[in-house]
Design a protein around this motif. Sequence first.
Motif, PDB file in Angstrom:
ATOM      1  N   ALA A  74       0.840  -1.187   0.000  1.00 48.83           N
ATOM      2  CA  ALA A  74       0.000   0.000   0.000  1.00 48.83           C
ATOM      3  C   ALA A  74       0.883   1.248   0.000  1.00 48.83           C
ATOM      4  CB  ALA A  74      -0.915   0.005   1.223  1.00 48.83           C
ATOM      5  N   ARG A  75       0.477   2.246  -0.742  1.00 46.90           N
ATOM      6  CA  ARG A  75       1.281   3.463  -0.876  1.00 46.90           C
ATOM      7  C   ARG A  75       1.537   4.121   0.488  1.00 46.90           C
ATOM      8  NH1 ARG A  75      -1.272   7.972  -4.551  1.00 46.90           N
ATOM      9  NH2 ARG A  75      -1.354   6.143  -5.943  1.00 46.90           N
ATOM     10  N   HIS A  76       0.505   4.155   1.325  1.00 48.70           N
ATOM     11  CA  HIS A  76       0.665   4.776   2.639  1.00 48.70           C
ATOM     12  C   HIS A  76       1.709   4.035   3.469  1.00 48.70           C
ATOM     13  CE1 HIS A  76      -0.184   6.559   6.527  1.00 48.70           C
ATOM     14  NE2 HIS A  76      -0.394   5.349   7.009  1.00 48.70           N
ATOM     15  N   VAL A 122       4.202   2.138   2.456  1.00 48.47           N
ATOM     16  CA  VAL A 122       5.540   2.356   1.902  1.00 48.47           C
ATOM     17  C   VAL A 122       6.066   3.727   2.306  1.00 48.47           C
ATOM     18  CG1 VAL A 122       6.871   2.602  -0.228  1.00 48.47           C
ATOM     19  CG2 VAL A 122       5.180   0.772  -0.028  1.00 48.47           C
ATOM     20  N   ARG A 123       5.179   4.724   2.302  1.00 43.49           N
ATOM     21  CA  ARG A 123       5.584   6.072   2.692  1.00 43.49           C
ATOM     22  C   ARG A 123       6.018   6.109   4.157  1.00 43.49           C
ATOM     23  NH1 ARG A 123       1.175   8.664   1.401  1.00 43.49           N
ATOM     24  NH2 ARG A 123       0.354   8.981   3.494  1.00 43.49           N
ATOM     25  N   SER A 147       9.664  -1.002  -0.091  1.00 41.16           N
ATOM     26  CA  SER A 147       8.910  -1.110  -1.339  1.00 41.16           C
ATOM     27  C   SER A 147       9.009  -2.519  -1.900  1.00 41.16           C
ATOM     28  CB  SER A 147       9.460  -0.113  -2.361  1.00 41.16           C
ATOM     29  OG  SER A 147      10.800  -0.443  -2.694  1.00 41.16           O
ATOM     30  N   GLU A 164       1.515  13.678   6.289  1.00 40.03           N
ATOM     31  CA  GLU A 164       2.815  13.136   5.942  1.00 40.03           C
ATOM     32  C   GLU A 164       3.603  12.867   7.211  1.00 40.03           C
ATOM     33  OE1 GLU A 164       3.771  12.323   2.999  1.00 40.03           O
ATOM     34  OE2 GLU A 164       1.975  13.047   2.022  1.00 40.03           O
TER      35      GLU A 164
END
Length: 277
Positions: free
Chosen positions: A5-7, A9-10, A15, A267
């Motif tokens: 999920a992008r969140h 990974v952030r 990744s 963020e």
Amino acid sequence: MDFFARHNVRVHGISASMVAGEPAFGEVWPEVVRVVGGLPVVAHNAGFDSGAVREACGHSGIGEPGWDFRCSLAIARRHLDLESYRLPDVAGALGVELIAHHDAGADAAAAADIVVALAARAGVDSLAELERLGEVRPYRRASKGTGRRRRRSGYPRAELVMPEVRGGDPGHPLFGQVVVFTGELAAMSRQEAWDAIAACGATPARNVTRRTTCLVIGDGFEGVEPAAFSTVKARRVAELRAKGFQVEVMDERGLLACLDLERHTVEPGAKRIAVIS
């Protein structure tokens, strides 16, 4: 499972390309079990970590270990009076080094060092003794600009101001609810959360009572099972539900959905603030 999920990974920086070609969970798990042996496992918000282990084992078709999970978050709540019990804040209060928050190795080391530091501060040499000591004790912290240490009772919480309960839409999911919060929210402060739900017609409350109709759990908790989170408020809600009381449980994502704040992302490292239209 098997999805990046992008969140996520952030947050943790791992990744799909980083782990491409690496052994699967089930392949390395026997070595993890061997290293842990019969030792207790410490994690910050252990309910989340134990659930992750359980799900990963089930997905891999291997048996779940009978580990003795201990929660550095829950222990810190009993021994320190802080504004926030997030891992970086507890580590900072105790002088524990946290090299890179959300790095798995750094977080694990910090959780262990937090428990060791709390045990040394309490004058005990076992987890069992540390967990038996439930009261908040005076915390010693170096005075700014000096080498001397001064005695103080932790870090006092900012005084919460009870907002005016308003909101004229009886169809809103929070309308008429008595809401208690436990754990820190990532998207807003406790006062901002109180103000937000009051604007929807809900009444914020400091403690869980028989009048409580909703418990919101922060600290990154996911799910609706209060027994999976280690605070007095969560345990109290679990007890009330076992007695037949109807108390809804929300994680932060569920709360944001009710407040229509899903579009406001935070963020890592950003100032926590909510914009409510």
